[in-house]
Motif scaffolding. Structure first.
Motif, mmCIF file in Angstrom:
data_model
loop_
_atom_site.group_PDB
_atom_site.id
_atom_site.type_symbol
_atom_site.label_atom_id
_atom_site.label_comp_id
_atom_site.label_asym_id
_atom_site.label_seq_id
_atom_site.Cartn_x
_atom_site.Cartn_y
_atom_site.Cartn_z
ATOM 1 N N LEU A 174 41.741 4.529 -13.310
ATOM 2 C CA LEU A 174 40.325 4.528 -13.333
ATOM 3 C C LEU A 174 39.800 5.977 -13.763
ATOM 4 O O LEU A 174 40.073 6.983 -13.057
ATOM 5 N N ASP A 175 38.946 6.077 -14.719
ATOM 6 C CA ASP A 175 38.389 7.452 -15.054
ATOM 7 C C ASP A 175 37.094 7.616 -14.550
ATOM 8 O O ASP A 175 36.243 6.951 -14.783
ATOM 9 N N GLU A 176 36.875 8.436 -13.591
ATOM 10 C CA GLU A 176 35.793 8.953 -13.061
ATOM 11 C C GLU A 176 35.163 10.340 -13.483
ATOM 12 O O GLU A 176 34.633 10.971 -12.575
ATOM 13 N N THR A 177 35.206 10.423 -14.804
ATOM 14 C CA THR A 177 34.809 11.733 -15.219
ATOM 15 C C THR A 177 33.472 12.091 -14.989
ATOM 16 O O THR A 177 33.003 13.016 -14.720
ATOM 17 N N TYR A 178 32.609 11.007 -14.755
ATOM 18 C CA TYR A 178 31.212 11.151 -14.693
ATOM 19 C C TYR A 178 30.821 10.631 -13.351
ATOM 20 O O TYR A 178 29.678 10.580 -12.847
ATOM 21 N N ALA A 179 31.764 10.454 -12.331
ATOM 22 C CA ALA A 179 31.561 10.021 -11.098
ATOM 23 C C ALA A 179 30.411 10.689 -10.293
ATOM 24 O O ALA A 179 29.583 10.267 -9.579
ATOM 25 N N GLU A 180 30.347 11.909 -10.386
ATOM 26 C CA GLU A 180 29.426 12.782 -9.499
ATOM 27 C C GLU A 180 27.979 12.607 -10.031
ATOM 28 O O GLU A 180 27.235 12.828 -9.085
ATOM 29 N N PHE A 181 27.638 11.944 -11.121
ATOM 30 C CA PHE A 181 26.519 11.678 -11.607
ATOM 31 C C PHE A 181 25.918 10.228 -11.054
ATOM 32 O O PHE A 181 24.796 9.703 -11.390
ATOM 33 N N SER A 182 26.847 9.332 -10.326
ATOM 34 C CA SER A 182 26.847 8.130 -9.956
ATOM 35 C C SER A 182 26.624 7.932 -8.527
ATOM 36 O O SER A 182 27.119 8.617 -7.732
ATOM 37 N N GLU A 183 25.775 6.870 -7.978
ATOM 38 C CA GLU A 183 25.502 6.744 -6.429
ATOM 39 C C GLU A 183 26.708 6.035 -6.144
ATOM 40 O O GLU A 183 27.025 6.062 -4.802
ATOM 41 N N ASN A 184 27.531 5.462 -6.910
ATOM 42 C CA ASN A 184 28.844 4.566 -6.720
ATOM 43 C C ASN A 184 29.784 5.544 -5.992
ATOM 44 O O ASN A 184 30.721 5.090 -5.343
ATOM 45 N N GLY A 185 29.736 6.584 -6.647
ATOM 46 C CA GLY A 185 30.692 7.756 -5.985
ATOM 47 C C GLY A 185 32.309 7.287 -6.392
ATOM 48 O O GLY A 185 32.418 6.585 -7.492
ATOM 49 N N SER A 186 33.177 7.825 -5.798
ATOM 50 C CA SER A 186 34.452 7.763 -6.070
ATOM 51 C C SER A 186 35.394 6.501 -5.241
ATOM 52 O O SER A 186 34.916 6.345 -4.302
ATOM 53 N N MET A 187 36.253 6.199 -5.731
ATOM 54 C CA MET A 187 37.316 5.232 -5.287
ATOM 55 C C MET A 187 38.404 5.790 -4.595
ATOM 56 O O MET A 187 39.324 5.407 -4.283
ATOM 57 N N ALA A 188 38.332 7.097 -4.493
ATOM 58 C CA ALA A 188 39.538 8.175 -4.021
ATOM 59 C C ALA A 188 40.052 7.554 -2.624
ATOM 60 O O ALA A 188 41.176 7.433 -2.289
ATOM 61 N N GLU A 189 39.137 7.046 -1.694
ATOM 62 C CA GLU A 189 39.492 6.544 -0.374
ATOM 63 C C GLU A 189 40.229 5.465 -0.441
ATOM 64 O O GLU A 189 41.074 4.893 0.392
ATOM 65 N N ASP A 190 40.237 4.670 -1.632
ATOM 66 C CA ASP A 190 41.083 3.312 -1.860
ATOM 67 C C ASP A 190 42.512 3.616 -2.266
ATOM 68 O O ASP A 190 43.237 2.731 -2.395
ATOM 69 N N LEU A 191 42.855 4.865 -2.652
ATOM 70 C CA LEU A 191 44.143 5.276 -3.307
ATOM 71 C C LEU A 191 45.320 4.830 -2.391
ATOM 72 O O LEU A 191 46.234 4.240 -2.839
ATOM 73 N N GLU A 192 45.006 4.974 -1.177
ATOM 74 C CA GLU A 192 46.405 4.908 -0.169
ATOM 75 C C GLU A 192 46.701 3.512 -0.084
ATOM 76 O O GLU A 192 47.856 2.973 0.019
ATOM 77 N N SER A 193 45.536 2.640 -0.060
ATOM 78 C CA SER A 193 45.761 1.047 0.133
ATOM 79 C C SER A 193 45.812 0.506 -1.315
ATOM 80 O O SER A 193 46.301 -0.911 -1.227
ATOM 81 N N THR A 194 46.020 1.158 -2.406
ATOM 82 C CA THR A 194 45.984 0.379 -3.907
ATOM 83 C C THR A 194 47.038 0.972 -4.639
ATOM 84 O O THR A 194 46.860 2.164 -5.139
ATOM 85 N N PRO A 195 48.140 0.488 -4.309
ATOM 86 C CA PRO A 195 49.366 0.873 -4.882
ATOM 87 C C PRO A 195 49.296 1.128 -6.245
ATOM 88 O O PRO A 195 50.119 2.264 -7.001
#
Ligand code: PLP
Length: 363
Positions: free
Chosen positions: A188-209
């Motif tokens: 998942l390329d989040e190069t522009y995530a800071e400009f989006s209200e959606n934000g990042s999926m980083a908190e899903d990393l632990e549960s998504t192998p």
């Protein structure tokens, strides 16, 4: 390492012995005399310290990245921009002449370029055009990525997507990750995530192998010239393997490392966040003003620091603006973005010039 990654890594990486650089063997320490890396002992004036090789992955900088991206330091692999992360991941997972990456065009061109240069295949499941915006073809992606005959090892999803500016829902991305687990890794390329209200999926990393996230300091931190990015993965055995076996001996330039500490400091990060707010305000102003123009057919809803704009005569306006030293990006001849220009959001003054040119442009 979890099976969702381990079974997909190219077999030779499991046994490959990575290079152990002099910098890895012994941390730099002013009290010691270092004669182990064939460095030049004479520093030149104004360039002190640059005679020494940099630490490959400085721990304190990994920690600063981890704080910025909401993960643990050992879940980060720092690279020269997100660009280098794409190359490294393609090399780690795609067997040349056998495997493929999946892309959803129109999207960032380097996924396909890096795959082809392996060479690996490129399976395209184009975005769907729906109600004036773009959407992921979830079922198409899952079908292609789980089709044994297609040998897809990496699914590149870019959110917000370049060049369309579209963000995709975390729910849909999670469903894709779950459905392709065991077949492919989702990058998942989040190069522009800071400009989006959606934000990042980083908190899903632990549960998504099988999820790996790309981040960069280039855009939101205004740091493109220093080439600092990273990839993030919940599985620290994987990040350790990538650091040991897939990075170059000294991947990060010393000046980029030092400047990255500065840009990630609370004071400078706060300034960068203020600038993001200005860019978002300008994006809204530009989207509304462009849509008013007779030359503009459609401004796509955007979640990044640029707008995709469909025009009656995109190529004509591109040339007109270029002749007046305003350089836009021409996507008008590319499949999926026919008739479109991509316009980065500049300062209010720069944006006003674009609007002025548009008002003066005669078809
Ligand atoms: C979607 C996307 N991914 C990655 C990159 C590369 O970023 P970096 O400057 O970190 O190499 C870009 C650059 O424009 C981009 O648009």
């Amino acid at each position: 390492m979890n099976d969702a990654l381990y079974k997909l890594i190219r077999a030779h990486y499991r046994t490959l012995e990575g290079y152990v650089s002099a910098g890895m063997e012994m941390a730099k320490d002013d009290r010691k005399i270092f004669l182990n890396a064939n460095e030049n002992p004479y520093e030149l004036p104004g360039l002190e310290g640059l005679n020494r090789y940099p630490e490959p992955q400085p721990k304190a900088l990994l920690e600063a990245y981890a704080r910025a991206y909401g993960v643990e330091a050992d879940q980060v692999v720092m690279t020269r921009g997100a660009d280098e992360a794409i190359v490294i991941l393609t090399q780690l997972f795609c067997e040349p002449h056998e495997d493929a990456v999946l892309i959803c065009s129109p999207t960032f061109g380097m996924y396909g370029v890096d795959a082809r240069s392996m060479p690996a295949g490129v399976v395209d499941v184009p975005l769907l055009k729906q109600e004036g915006t773009f959407a992921l073809d979830k079922d198409g992606i899952i079908a292609a990525a789980t089709d044994q005959g297609k040998c897809v090892k990496l699914v590149f999803l870019c959110s917000p997507n370049n060049p369309t500016g579209t963000s995709f829902s975390h729910e849909v991305i999670s469903e894709i990750c779950e459905a392709v687990e065991g077949h492919a890794v989702v990058v998942l390329d989040e190069t522009y995530a800071e400009f989006s209200e959606n934000g990042s999926m980083a908190e899903d990393l632990e549960s998504t192998p099988n999820l790996i996230i790309l981040r960069t300091l280039s855009k939101s931190y205004a740091f493109a010239g220093m080439r600092m990015g990273c990839f993030l993965c919940g599985d620290t055995d994987f990040t350790a393997l990538a650091r040991a076996k897939a990075l170059e001996a000294y991947p990060l330039p010393l000046m980029s490392i030092e400047a990255a500490f500065y840009v990630l400091s609370p004071e400078i990060s706060a300034l960068a966040k203020e600038n993001i707010k200005k860019i978002l305000a300008e994006r809204a102003r530009m989207a509304a003003a462009l849509q008013e123009s007779d030359h503009v057919v459609h401004v796509y809803p955007a979640d990044a620091n640029f707008l995709l704009v469909e025009m009656n005569d995109a190529k004509g306006f591109y040339n007109y603006a270029a002749a007046q030293d305003v350089i836009l990006r021409d996507f008008s001849a590319k499949p999926g973005t026919e008739g479109c220009l991509r316009i980065s959001i500049g300062t209010p003054e720069q944006n006003d010039i674009v609007l002025k040119l548009l008002s003066e442009f005669q078809k």
